[in-house]
Design a protein around this motif. Sequence first.
Motif, mmCIF file in Angstrom:
data_model
loop_
_atom_site.group_PDB
_atom_site.id
_atom_site.type_symbol
_atom_site.label_atom_id
_atom_site.label_comp_id
_atom_site.label_asym_id
_atom_site.label_seq_id
_atom_site.Cartn_x
_atom_site.Cartn_y
_atom_site.Cartn_z
ATOM 1 N N HIS A 1 18.028 28.702 11.375
ATOM 2 C CA HIS A 1 18.663 27.533 10.820
ATOM 3 C C HIS A 1 19.720 26.965 9.637
ATOM 4 O O HIS A 1 20.151 25.648 10.280
ATOM 5 C CB HIS A 1 16.765 26.973 9.712
ATOM 6 N N VAL B 1 21.733 25.883 12.718
ATOM 7 C CA VAL B 1 22.109 24.896 13.021
ATOM 8 C C VAL B 1 23.035 24.021 12.066
ATOM 9 O O VAL B 1 23.116 23.050 12.285
ATOM 10 C CB VAL B 1 20.748 24.041 13.544
ATOM 11 N N GLN C 1 14.959 28.037 17.087
ATOM 12 C CA GLN C 1 15.333 26.896 16.313
ATOM 13 C C GLN C 1 15.031 25.926 17.742
ATOM 14 O O GLN C 1 15.922 26.252 18.971
ATOM 15 C CB GLN C 1 16.848 26.898 15.919
ATOM 16 N N ASN C 2 14.036 24.907 17.819
ATOM 17 C CA ASN C 2 14.830 23.656 19.201
ATOM 18 C C ASN C 2 14.256 22.787 18.511
ATOM 19 O O ASN C 2 13.322 22.146 18.043
ATOM 20 C CB ASN C 2 14.134 24.372 20.410
ATOM 21 N N TYR D 1 14.919 19.598 13.950
ATOM 22 C CA TYR D 1 15.185 20.886 13.828
ATOM 23 C C TYR D 1 14.373 21.374 13.282
ATOM 24 O O TYR D 1 14.981 21.045 11.836
ATOM 25 C CB TYR D 1 16.766 21.014 13.399
ATOM 26 N N GLU E 1 21.201 24.712 20.632
ATOM 27 C CA GLU E 1 20.476 24.999 21.244
ATOM 28 C C GLU E 1 21.274 26.052 21.850
ATOM 29 O O GLU E 1 19.667 26.784 22.874
ATOM 30 C CB GLU E 1 19.368 24.377 21.743
#
Length: 268
Positions: free
Chosen positions: A41, A44, A170-171, A186, A224
């Motif tokens: 995370h 991201v 994470q998607n 996310y 991603e």
Amino acid sequence: MELAIAAFLLIWVLHLKSSQMITNRDLTDYFEKRQLSTHSHRYVRDCQPTKYGNVTHQTQAGQGLLSSTVTLPITQILNFIDEFEGQWGQTETNSGHIAFINNPAQTVSVLEPLRDGGCKMGARTTAVETAAKHNCLLAVNAGFFNPHTGECLGNIVSYGRLVRNSHGVQNAHFGIRRDGTLVFGYLSEEDVLDETNPFIQLVGGVGWLIRDGEVYLDESLKAECSDTEETGTMEQFFNVKAARSVVGSDKNGRLVLANVDGRTSSEG
């Protein structure tokens, strides 16, 4: 129309009390061996535009939130055919359906394949069969699964019951919280397990198309990507022509489901 969209290629069913059925073909021969991204995370957060700070998802008040009444008609379904010029100057055609759903907190559900416990037992079935068992009148495939074991992938919450915790994978996800708030984007494991305003419905996919009214595809690809599928890279997965399904919301808080018909590498 402003849309907050997360694009999903799908297996579970969204249940709506409506009057029609939507189904679509998928990227079976392309994604069936795919494993979801293992990015953290923090990765991201660090790779998204600075203007979003540490917030990696978008929220919106769903229409009516948890009002006891449901706006009728519950859903409006539009069919479309779009002709456009292809890469080599030829005329190509896209077709599909767009459904606008009122009061999603009261009318939309994420269901396991076939029945409760279907994810754990690796149940394999069609959206039509699952929808029939739950008296769903409008359904669309949703989420990923392992084609070898039938195991569901991503985070899944159905009627407030945590079906699967992906432990921070994470998607892009779509969910509805207890107060009726719609969530796209996310999610950390802490977000998924939050008990102050828990998810009552949650399902994962791949790709976030539009964030705050702006195209977010390149940023989503970065968040991603890097992992390679057995059948190709994430960039190929994003760009391959195929049937697609997306979920989003309009400015009035209605849920929007769009399905584009297609066939992997040739139509879509």
